[in-house]
Design an enzyme around this catalytic site. Structure first.
Site, short mmCIF file in Angstrom:
data_model
loop_
_atom_site.label_atom_id
_atom_site.label_comp_id
_atom_site.label_asym_id
_atom_site.label_seq_id
_atom_site.Cartn_x
_atom_site.Cartn_y
_atom_site.Cartn_z
N GLU A 1 -9.74 2.84 -5.38
CA GLU A 1 -9.33 4.19 -5.04
C GLU A 1 -8.12 4.67 -5.85
OE1 GLU A 1 -10.83 4.50 -0.41
OE2 GLU A 1 -8.82 3.69 -0.77
N ASP B 1 0.86 -1.19 0.00
CA ASP B 1 0.00 0.00 0.00
C ASP B 1 0.90 1.24 0.00
OD1 ASP B 1 -2.37 1.77 0.47
OD2 ASP B 1 -3.33 -0.15 0.89
N HIS C 1 -2.78 3.20 -4.77
CA HIS C 1 -2.15 2.79 -3.51
C HIS C 1 -0.73 2.28 -3.76
CE1 HIS C 1 -5.54 3.42 -0.85
NE2 HIS C 1 -6.34 2.84 -1.72
#
Length: 543
Positions: A341, A191, A262
């Site tokens: 995202e 991440d 990410h």
């Protein structure tokens, strides 16, 4: 008249007393308690008979449990013993996958599985028939159980990127899953805040990407920064060790390698993977950063960041190399590629991305993300694996063979199932175990409010799906994101007792779920948490 009524009352009390000792979670499909109440004694004289070598894992797990919590193992066959006997065997006629029967009577304890996993799950039920307090003689009530899981995918997730947890705790976490008859461990390994898996071709992924220069204090954007270098990673040998450990508990480890968003930790290690390699990391407003703020940085705070993988040949070559090292470590047929995202701002202002979109006939950046995911899916499929992605992979067109993990509510899962794609449900509304369990919580959490009763109320097959479409729902999992979870004890507090509720949602027949029946069994299960010496949250009797 009164005599008959008295007899009926006595019989009812006897039966209730026997049934009251059966506090198994998740609730078995069928439980029969004999009218003649009785129990079998298990102690250091008890033998165990393993009728097939493939069942030794189950015998070992049971013995390890008995040694750890009661102080004795069972004697192997051939060792002289005068006590009762536990028999582990396979049902040669087959039956439901992972199904088993468990019978306890005066002649012994018999666990018969439709396969090796079924025997293992039978052992978990036997463990829950044991007293929840440490004692030398373990009275086990007479009972007959027939059982099998409702869903094929029964999972738990753990984010080790925001906060890193040692192998010893990851193994404990896997044991918690095993004790609840769960069979998938989703390991979130990369991440923005850290890259946690060794990739030998790209050593800077862990040397640079595995560490951040500090961590935000308090809720985002934070009240300061602790200014402490923080990180860690798992070597490939450690990963293999965890996977072996899980396999002995019939748990499949699904690795997650995040893309195309990410990606800050990877980009900090290899800036050329960014659309703008020369730009320094942009710091979110009002956040306090530690150390040198020039160049690419492993993120020190939480959230979503603009610097994502550039869809270049260099990036695809890098990710393919990573996948080539990841796949041999994980026998799982699934590889999770994230897909959630991913901001499109850098792609919008990148001349390369805009030119690529024209060349490929892509109308917008959502379709560019779909191109990215589909290209990686084709490569991963070529290695004999199937990808799982968060529901954003639906945007711009779903990759042909992808499994959708629906987290932003159930809408993505519903859409994917209607497109005849397999689905794993994991909506934030019910199964995000980083949410608070009580109001106000006594420790810092990301927010949200999800009680154990709300978890128990969850139904993984949405009412919007018909019977045929509903079959595409493989199951569900709970997610444990660790922005505000730094220590193993906090992980325990966040998952217990909610993991017990989820295990029943995923294992037991839908029609058998009843909070008024579950709650007393959960109270007994909490005594077992004390035996295990784990931290746990409260049982809150609100929906």
């Amino acid at each position: 008249m009164y005599k008959k009524l008295t007899i009926l009352i006595v019989l009812f009390i006897c039966c209730y007393s026997a049934i009251a000792q059966i506090n198994i979670i998740p609730k078995p499909t069928k439980v029969t308690v004999p009218t003649a109440e009785g129990s079998l004694l298990m102690n250091e004289k008890t033998q165990i008979v393993v009728k097939s070598p493939v069942l030794q894992n189950s015998a070992d797990f049971l013995n390890d449990y008995l040694i750890q919590f009661y102080g004795f193992p069972l004697k192997s066959r051939g060792v002289k013993g005068t006590g009762s006997t536990v028999y582990l065997s396979l049902n040669k006629s087959g039956g439901d996958t992972a199904g088993y029967t468990l019978r306890v009577d005066k002649s012994g304890i018999y666990i018969e599985g439709n396969d090796a996993a079924g025997v293992f799950y039978g052992v978990q039920s036997l463990i829950q028939l044991l007293p929840s307090e440490k004692t030398s003689g373990l009275k086990i009530p007479y009972v007959s159980i027939s059982d099998a899981p409702r869903f094929a995918y029964r999972g738990m997730h753990l984010d080790v990127a925001r906060h890193f947890f040692p192998v010893s705790f990851v193994k404990k976490y896997i044991d918690y899953l095993a004790l609840h008859k769960m069979n998938y461990f989703h390991w979130h390994l990369t991440d923005d805040q850290g890259w946690r898996i060794e990739i030998k071709k790209y050593p800077k992924l862990t040397q640079v990407g595995g560490y951040r220069n500090g961590t935000v204090i308090g809720h985002f954007p934070g009240t300061g920064n602790d200014n402490k270098r923080y990180g860690g990673y798992y070597t490939q040998e450690e990963v293999k060790d965890v996977v072996r450990y899980a396999s002995k508990r019939y748990i499949t480890v699904v690795p997650e390698i995040e893309m195309p968003g990410h990606a800050s930790a990877a980009i900090a290690a290899y800036p050329e993977l960014s659309c703008f390699p020369e730009e320094s990391t942009k710091f979110p407003p009002k956040t306090v950063w530690s150390g040198d703020t020039t160049g690419k940085q492993v993120q020190q705070t939480w959230g979503v960041f603009d610097d994502v993988f550039a869809p270049t040949e260099k990036t695809f070559s890098f990710l393919q190399d990573v996948i080539d090292e990841v796949i041999p470590l994980f026998p799982s047929k699934y590889i999770h590629i994230g897909g959630d995202e991913c901001p499109k701002d850098n792609w919008k202002r990148s001349a390369f991305c805009q030119q690529l979109m024209k060349e490929k006939g892509l109308k917008d950046e959502h379709e560019l993300q779909s191109y990215f995911i589909q290209r990686m899916e084709k490569y991963i499929n070529g290695k004999g694996k199937t990808i799982i992605g968060w529901d954003e992979i639906l945007e711009g067109g779903l990759a042909p063979n992808a499994i959708v993990m629906s987290w932003r509510g159930e809408e993505g899962g519903i859409a994917a199932a209607k497109q005849q794609h397999q689905v794993i449900m994991t909506p934030g509304s019910h199964v995000y175990f980083d949410h608070s369990q009580v109001k106000p919580d006594d420790s810092l959490t990301i927010g949200g409010y999800t009680t154990v009763r709300k978890v128990y109320s969850y139904e993984p097959v949405p009412k919007e799906l018909n019977e045929t479409q509903g079959k595409y729902v493989m199951g569900a999992q709970a997610n444990v994101w660790t922005e505000y979870i730094k220590y193993p004890t906090k992980v325990q507090y966040q998952i217990f007792p909610r993991i017990s509720a989820l295990s029943e949602v995923l294992w037991s027949p839908k029609q058998s779920r009843d909070w008024t029946d579950f709650e007393p069994r959960l109270r007994e299960q909490i005594k077992r948490y004390d035996l295990w010496r784990v931290h746990y949250g409260p049982v809150v009797d609100t929906p």
